[in-house]
Write an enzyme that holds these catalytic residues in place. Structure first.
Site, short mmCIF file in Angstrom:
data_model
loop_
_atom_site.label_atom_id
_atom_site.label_comp_id
_atom_site.label_asym_id
_atom_site.label_seq_id
_atom_site.Cartn_x
_atom_site.Cartn_y
_atom_site.Cartn_z
CD GLN A 173 -3.16 0.30 2.07
OE1 GLN A 173 -3.33 -0.74 2.41
NE2 GLN A 173 -4.32 1.06 2.43
CB SER A 188 2.25 -5.09 3.83
OG SER A 188 1.00 -4.78 4.49
CG LEU A 189 -1.41 -5.41 -1.04
CD1 LEU A 189 -2.71 -6.21 -1.19
CD2 LEU A 189 -1.72 -4.07 -1.64
NE ARG A 229 -3.27 -8.07 3.93
CZ ARG A 229 -2.49 -6.82 4.10
NH1 ARG A 229 -2.78 -5.97 3.08
NH2 ARG A 229 -1.38 -6.78 4.63
CG HIS A 273 1.70 -5.10 9.21
ND1 HIS A 273 1.69 -6.26 8.90
CD2 HIS A 273 1.53 -4.17 8.51
CE1 HIS A 273 1.55 -6.37 7.34
NE2 HIS A 273 1.15 -5.22 7.05
CD GLN A 309 0.96 -9.60 5.34
OE1 GLN A 309 0.18 -9.12 5.65
NE2 GLN A 309 1.51 -9.94 4.41
#
Length: 293
Positions: free
Chosen positions: A9, A88-89, A113, A195, A244
């Site tokens: 992101q 991440s993503l 998500r 996170h 995650q």
């Protein structure tokens, strides 16, 4: 050895993916399929939307995933990874590109998500802050001394770490970090504490969806955020994906491990060049490039 890395992101921009759509019939087909799966025309927002529209979490995450994965697919035989990873993503993009997940399953999980994270953000005021110019261990120590929820969330590169938690605890941590010598400790314009333990409601929601998704053995090791090592075991991939949401993105450690495991070139697949910049912070001499059709 070629390491392919996929952004998260923040890499979005208006017009993203339009060149792929215009140049490739396969890309066009996948974008139309994505519109059907999501139930709205994400292509309109990607190609012509405002920055504000692209910033909505339920748009941003699928948009970056689509740009990255469709680019990897259009590359065809050019896409020959020895290892992949995603920030991440981007981990979802890395898994689909490496054949661990079907395109449609990856997109459905990314959409789920994004929605789960959005709901978790709305449930409790929370935020993140970038900390520059301080050793990771010192940031960890100071966060551990603050009352309330504040944890290291993104280890981006040496000297750049993002912390995450409740608004009050993050603000207190920023003051303490600056007093202890951090060059900067700056609250980020994000919707919530990604996170961190505050994402637990989202993790619980996503866990069932991930468990129900078919995961195949990837064509190469996928270096996952929470363990910072190459993974090919399908059960381990699922566990790491679930963890995650509340665990840290160990990107610094992933890059160091990929290099230790023989990576000789990093290729960024998707919008922007953020990850190439982070690689250079770990090893200035390491060749980097953007994937192009």
């Amino acid at each position: 050895m070629k390491a392919y890395v996929f952004p998260g992101q923040g890499a979005q921009f208006s017009g993203m993916g339009k060149d792929l759509y215009d140049q490739s019939e396969e890309a066009k087909k996948l974008f139309h399929q994505a519109n059907e799966i999501l139930g709205f025309n994400i292509t309109d927002i990607m190609f012509e939307g405002t920055d504000e529209q692209l910033k909505q979490t339920n748009v941003t995450q699928p948009a970056i995933f689509l740009h990255s994965v469709i680019l990897a697919k259009v590359l065809g035989d050019q896409f020959q990874p020895d290892m992949t990873a995603g920030h991440s993503l981007g981990e979802f993009s890395a898994l689909v590109a490496a054949g661990a997940m079907k395109f449609e399953d990856g997109l459905k999980l990314v959409a789920a998500r994004a929605n789960a994270m959005q709901k978790a953000c709305e449930a409790q005021p929370s935020t993140m802050a970038a900390v520059l110019g301080m050793e990771d261990a010192e940031v960890e120590r100071i966060c551990g001394e603050i009352d309330g929820v504040v944890v290291p969330a993104n280890y981006n590169c040496p000297g750049q770490l993002v912390i995450s938690g409740s608004v009050e605890a993050v603000e207190k941590a920023c003051e303490a970090l600056k007093e202890a010598g951090a060059k900067r400790a700056l609250i980020l314009p994000v919707g919530g504490a990604f996170h961190s333990p505050l994402m637990e409601p989202a993790r619980a929601k996503l866990e069932a969806a991930i468990k129900a998704t078919e995961i195949n053995t990837p064509i190469c090791p996928v270096y996952q955020n929470v363990v910072a090592k190459g993974v090919t075991d399908t059960n381990e991939i699922k566990t790491n994906l679930v963890n995650q949401l509340t665990g840290a993105v160990k990107w610094t450690q992933i890059m160091q491990q990929m290099i230790a495991d023989g990576a000789s070139e990093f290729i960024e697949v998707g919008p922007g060049k953020v990850l190439q910049g982070l690689v250079k912070k770990v090893d200035r001499a390491m060749p980097t490039a953007s994937a192009e059709i």
